[in-house]
Design a protein around this motif. Structure first.
Motif, short mmCIF file in Angstrom:
data_model
loop_
_atom_site.label_atom_id
_atom_site.label_comp_id
_atom_site.label_asym_id
_atom_site.label_seq_id
_atom_site.Cartn_x
_atom_site.Cartn_y
_atom_site.Cartn_z
N TRP A 148 0.85 -1.18 0.00
CA TRP A 148 0.00 0.00 0.00
C TRP A 148 0.89 1.24 0.00
O TRP A 148 1.89 1.27 0.71
N GLU A 149 0.51 2.25 -0.78
CA GLU A 149 1.33 3.45 -0.89
C GLU A 149 0.49 4.72 -0.72
O GLU A 149 -0.68 4.75 -1.10
N MET A 150 1.15 5.73 -0.16
CA MET A 150 0.53 7.04 0.00
C MET A 150 1.56 8.10 -0.40
O MET A 150 2.66 8.13 0.16
N LYS A 151 1.22 8.94 -1.36
CA LYS A 151 2.12 10.02 -1.78
C LYS A 151 2.12 11.12 -0.73
O LYS A 151 1.10 11.43 -0.14
N THR A 152 3.31 11.70 -0.54
CA THR A 152 3.48 12.83 0.37
C THR A 152 4.26 13.92 -0.36
O THR A 152 4.79 13.69 -1.45
N ALA A 153 4.38 15.08 0.25
CA ALA A 153 5.14 16.17 -0.35
C ALA A 153 6.63 15.81 -0.49
O ALA A 153 7.32 16.32 -1.37
N ASN A 154 7.11 14.92 0.37
CA ASN A 154 8.53 14.55 0.37
C ASN A 154 8.81 13.21 -0.30
O ASN A 154 9.92 12.70 -0.21
N LEU A 210 4.93 7.13 1.48
CA LEU A 210 4.98 6.14 2.56
C LEU A 210 4.42 4.85 1.99
O LEU A 210 3.54 4.88 1.14
N SER A 211 4.93 3.73 2.48
CA SER A 211 4.37 2.45 2.04
C SER A 211 4.33 1.47 3.19
O SER A 211 5.11 1.56 4.14
N GLU A 212 3.39 0.55 3.09
CA GLU A 212 3.27 -0.58 4.01
C GLU A 212 3.15 -1.83 3.16
O GLU A 212 2.39 -1.85 2.19
N THR A 213 3.89 -2.86 3.51
CA THR A 213 3.78 -4.15 2.84
C THR A 213 3.43 -5.20 3.88
O THR A 213 4.07 -5.29 4.93
N TRP A 214 2.39 -5.97 3.59
CA TRP A 214 1.89 -7.00 4.50
C TRP A 214 1.93 -8.36 3.82
O TRP A 214 1.50 -8.49 2.67
N ILE A 215 2.42 -9.37 4.56
CA ILE A 215 2.40 -10.76 4.08
C ILE A 215 1.81 -11.64 5.16
O ILE A 215 1.84 -11.30 6.35
N SER A 216 1.28 -12.77 4.75
CA SER A 216 0.65 -13.71 5.67
C SER A 216 1.62 -14.83 6.01
O SER A 216 2.29 -15.38 5.13
N LYS A 217 1.71 -15.14 7.28
CA LYS A 217 2.44 -16.32 7.77
C LYS A 217 1.41 -17.25 8.40
O LYS A 217 0.25 -16.91 8.53
#
Length: 156
Positions: free
Chosen positions: A35-41, A44-51
């Motif tokens: 998942w990604e979110m654009k910022t002025a700088n 940001l991203s989050e990556t999720w995996i299942s175990k």
């Protein structure tokens, strides 16, 4: 009458927490992927995996050049019969893990809480469909209520 309403609200809160804990780890599968979110700088991203017994997440900050910095590692897992959102790396001591207990869920909204933590005290994820994820952290910081929002798009 006020005592009766307060008791009902308390019992309803316990029931919501109990229902949240009775679900399986699959209730969080909407978070899987990047998942990604654009910022002025940058972004940001989050990556999720299942175990087998948990979901593992990593949060990154990316600058405009594309360089990335790991911000925190997250594990969602059941501990002692309760689901927890366990964050490592967000504090000054990058090895400390802070646990937030799942206290409520309402169809597409999951609320984790740790009232003893300095900030945030709540972490919330909302499933907004297959391509959108909304999250926010909330709490009191330096005596003032504060909320930070994250509106993510799924990376394809």
């Amino acid at each position: 009458m006020k005592k009766y309403l307060a008791l009902l609200a308390f019992l309803f809160g316990i029931q919501l927490s109990s229902d949240a804990q009775n679900k399986s780890l699959k209730q969080f599968n909407f978070m899987l992927g990047t998942w990604e979110m654009k910022t002025a700088n940058g972004k940001l991203s989050e990556t999720w995996i299942s175990k087998k017994d948990s979901l593992l997440g990593k949060s990154y900050k990316h600058n405009l050049k594309g360089d990335s910095t790991l911000m925190e590692n997250v594990v969602i897992k059941k501990i002692g019969g309760n689901f927890y959102y366990c964050v490592t790396g967000a504090q000054e001591d990058k090895t400390k893990t802070v646990k937030f207990k799942l206290i409520s869920f309402e169809e597409r909204l999951f609320i984790f809480e740790n009232k003893a933590h300095d900030f945030p005290q709540r972490i919330v994820y909302e499933n907004k469909g297959k391509d959108k994820l909304f999250a926010w952290i909330w709490g009191t910081m330096s005596g003032k209520k504060s909320k930070m929002e994250y509106s993510y798009q799924k990376r394809k």
